[in-house]
Write a protein that holds these residues in place. Structure first.
Motif, mmCIF file in Angstrom:
data_model
loop_
_atom_site.group_PDB
_atom_site.id
_atom_site.type_symbol
_atom_site.label_atom_id
_atom_site.label_comp_id
_atom_site.label_asym_id
_atom_site.label_seq_id
_atom_site.Cartn_x
_atom_site.Cartn_y
_atom_site.Cartn_z
ATOM 1 N N UNK A 214 15.341 -2.083 -16.757
ATOM 2 C CA UNK A 214 14.061 -2.505 -17.315
ATOM 3 C C UNK A 214 13.050 -2.968 -16.267
ATOM 4 N N UNK A 215 13.427 -3.066 -14.991
ATOM 5 C CA UNK A 215 12.498 -3.592 -13.998
ATOM 6 C C UNK A 215 12.693 -2.913 -12.649
ATOM 7 N N UNK A 216 11.618 -2.903 -11.858
ATOM 8 C CA UNK A 216 11.689 -2.334 -10.520
ATOM 9 C C UNK A 216 10.681 -3.025 -9.610
ATOM 10 N N UNK A 217 10.983 -2.970 -8.313
ATOM 11 C CA UNK A 217 10.175 -3.597 -7.282
ATOM 12 C C UNK A 217 9.584 -2.517 -6.381
ATOM 13 N N UNK A 218 8.305 -2.645 -6.017
ATOM 14 C CA UNK A 218 7.675 -1.695 -5.105
ATOM 15 C C UNK A 218 6.965 -2.451 -3.988
ATOM 16 N N UNK A 219 6.911 -1.834 -2.817
ATOM 17 C CA UNK A 219 6.144 -2.389 -1.700
ATOM 18 C C UNK A 219 5.516 -1.230 -0.926
ATOM 19 N N UNK A 220 4.190 -1.190 -0.925
ATOM 20 C CA UNK A 220 3.440 -0.124 -0.256
ATOM 21 C C UNK A 220 2.669 -0.714 0.924
ATOM 22 N N UNK A 221 2.798 -0.096 2.099
ATOM 23 C CA UNK A 221 2.109 -0.550 3.298
ATOM 24 C C UNK A 221 1.369 0.618 3.933
ATOM 25 N N UNK A 222 0.092 0.418 4.265
ATOM 26 C CA UNK A 222 -0.729 1.444 4.909
ATOM 27 C C UNK A 222 -1.436 0.852 6.118
ATOM 28 N N UNK A 223 -1.402 1.580 7.232
ATOM 29 C CA UNK A 223 -2.044 1.152 8.470
ATOM 30 C C UNK A 223 -2.780 2.343 9.073
ATOM 31 N N UNK A 224 -4.023 2.118 9.504
ATOM 32 C CA UNK A 224 -4.784 3.117 10.241
ATOM 33 C C UNK A 224 -5.147 2.504 11.589
ATOM 34 N N UNK A 225 -4.897 3.223 12.692
ATOM 35 C CA UNK A 225 -5.106 2.637 14.007
ATOM 36 C C UNK A 225 -6.035 3.474 14.868
ATOM 37 N N UNK A 226 -6.896 2.767 15.626
ATOM 38 C CA UNK A 226 -7.770 3.399 16.612
ATOM 39 C C UNK A 226 -8.310 2.301 17.513
ATOM 40 N N UNK A 227 -9.216 2.659 18.413
ATOM 41 C CA UNK A 227 -9.783 1.678 19.325
ATOM 42 C C UNK A 227 -10.729 0.709 18.616
ATOM 43 N N UNK A 228 -11.312 1.139 17.519
ATOM 44 C CA UNK A 228 -12.411 0.386 16.909
ATOM 45 C C UNK A 228 -11.965 -0.856 16.152
ATOM 46 N N UNK A 229 -10.945 -0.757 15.333
ATOM 47 C CA UNK A 229 -10.573 -1.895 14.507
ATOM 48 C C UNK A 229 -9.196 -1.743 13.912
ATOM 49 N N UNK A 230 -8.815 -2.724 13.108
ATOM 50 C CA UNK A 230 -7.478 -2.757 12.511
ATOM 51 C C UNK A 230 -7.569 -3.008 11.019
ATOM 52 N N UNK A 231 -6.949 -2.138 10.238
ATOM 53 C CA UNK A 231 -6.876 -2.337 8.796
ATOM 54 C C UNK A 231 -5.439 -2.168 8.350
ATOM 55 N N UNK A 232 -4.910 -3.209 7.716
ATOM 56 C CA UNK A 232 -3.561 -3.173 7.157
ATOM 57 C C UNK A 232 -3.657 -3.538 5.689
ATOM 58 N N UNK A 233 -3.037 -2.731 4.835
ATOM 59 C CA UNK A 233 -3.036 -3.003 3.401
ATOM 60 C C UNK A 233 -1.595 -2.991 2.898
ATOM 61 N N UNK A 234 -1.196 -4.067 2.228
ATOM 62 C CA UNK A 234 0.168 -4.149 1.704
ATOM 63 C C UNK A 234 0.136 -4.650 0.262
ATOM 64 N N UNK A 235 0.903 -3.980 -0.602
ATOM 65 C CA UNK A 235 0.995 -4.417 -1.996
ATOM 66 C C UNK A 235 2.461 -4.526 -2.407
ATOM 67 N N UNK A 236 2.840 -5.722 -2.791
ATOM 68 C CA UNK A 236 4.179 -6.003 -3.305
ATOM 69 C C UNK A 236 4.064 -6.241 -4.804
#
Length: 280
Positions: A214-236
């Motif tokens: 009846x239940x489940x756990x998810x964790x999604x992580x996305x990272x894009x990298x370059x010289x300009x900046x840093x963006x990390x997105x994580x959803x639990x």
């Protein structure tokens, strides 16, 4: 290595969906308010559950095509003030047993008293090809265009094109974990600054764990990298399906951008909870 803040299309698509679900105004402000609120909640929950089921690669995908087109337009006149808004969203995908692709587009346009207040386009294209039971190749294109960007440092156009390889570490009914990574290239036009043209890279992880029937756990992580900046997105997220009629979901989304956050302590954290019961 720094990470590029370019992948914003999916968040903007979600914003369009939320905007299109706003309650209709009536003479009596609270007329049908409860019904409209429930409809909005149910739509958000359906979107959350659909996202959980979209795992990396083509694992678990049905053969054939799917698609949806949504649009919302409003026009308001009050005491000589005129406002209008238009929002359009498109989703389309296909899977033939080996190759799969998904397209998302979002367009927003708004005016207030003859002055344009928003004019932006967001789009994403994802392609995946199964190489064997656990290995797959992918390609992705993300585009963000803001025709009203006018302050120094704002991005008029931001695009990321990447490709790479993904691998399903676990892939069974109880647990699925897939990772994908590869090189890319970023092109951006910045107000008051030099255009960005640089090599970039993307790394993503997608984890699914069934806790019981009846239940489940998810964790999604996305990272894009370059010289300009840093963006990390994580959803639990924890999703619980008590029956076919009752569903509950709790999620914690963390967004880090080194252009605005000094460290991970300054990251934006959003806690969400939802519940819906469908009478049969």
């Amino acid at each position: 290595m720094k990470i590029a803040a370019t992948i914003i299309a999916s968040a903007a698509i979600a914003g369009i969906a939320g905007a299109s679900a706003q309650a209709q105004e009536t003479t009596f402000d609270n007329q049908d308010a409860a019904a409209n609120a429930v409809e909005n909640l149910e739509e958000q929950i359906r979107e959350d559950r659909d996202r959980d089921l979209d795992r990396f690669g083509n694992s678990g995908r049905r053969l054939g095509s799917y698609g949806s087109l949504s649009a919302r337009a409003t026009a308001t006149s009050n005491d000589g003030d005129d406002e209008s808004d238009l929002g359009v969203g498109l989703r389309f995908g296909n899977y033939d047993g080996v190759n799969g692709f998904d397209v998302t587009l979002s367009y927003n346009y708004g005016k207030s008293d003859g002055e344009v207040t928003q004019n932006n386009l967001l789009g994403g294209l994802d392609y995946r090809r199964d190489l064997n039971a656990n290995l797959f190749a992918f390609g992705k294109l993300d585009v963000a265009s803001d025709r009203l960007a006018d302050e120094d440092g704002d991005y008029e156009l931001d695009t990321f094109l990447g490709t790479g390889i993904g691998y399903r570490i676990f892939n069974d009914a109880e647990r699925q974990w897939s990772v994908q990574a590869g090189p890319g290239y970023r092109v951006a036009k910045v107000v008051g600054g030099e255009d960005v043209r640089e090599v970039a890279a993307s790394v993503s992880s997608n984890y699914f764990q069934s806790l019981n029937d009846f239940s489940y756990l998810t964790n999604d992580t996305d990272v894009i990298s370059s010289e300009t900046g840093t963006l990390v997105n994580n959803e639990l997220a924890l999703s619980v399906s008590m029956t076919q009629s009752l569903a509950l979901r709790t999620s914690l989304t963390t967004q880090f951008n080194d252009a605005t956050d000094a460290d991970f302590g300054d990251a934006r954290n959003t806690l969400g909870a939802s519940v819906v019961y469908n009478f049969r």
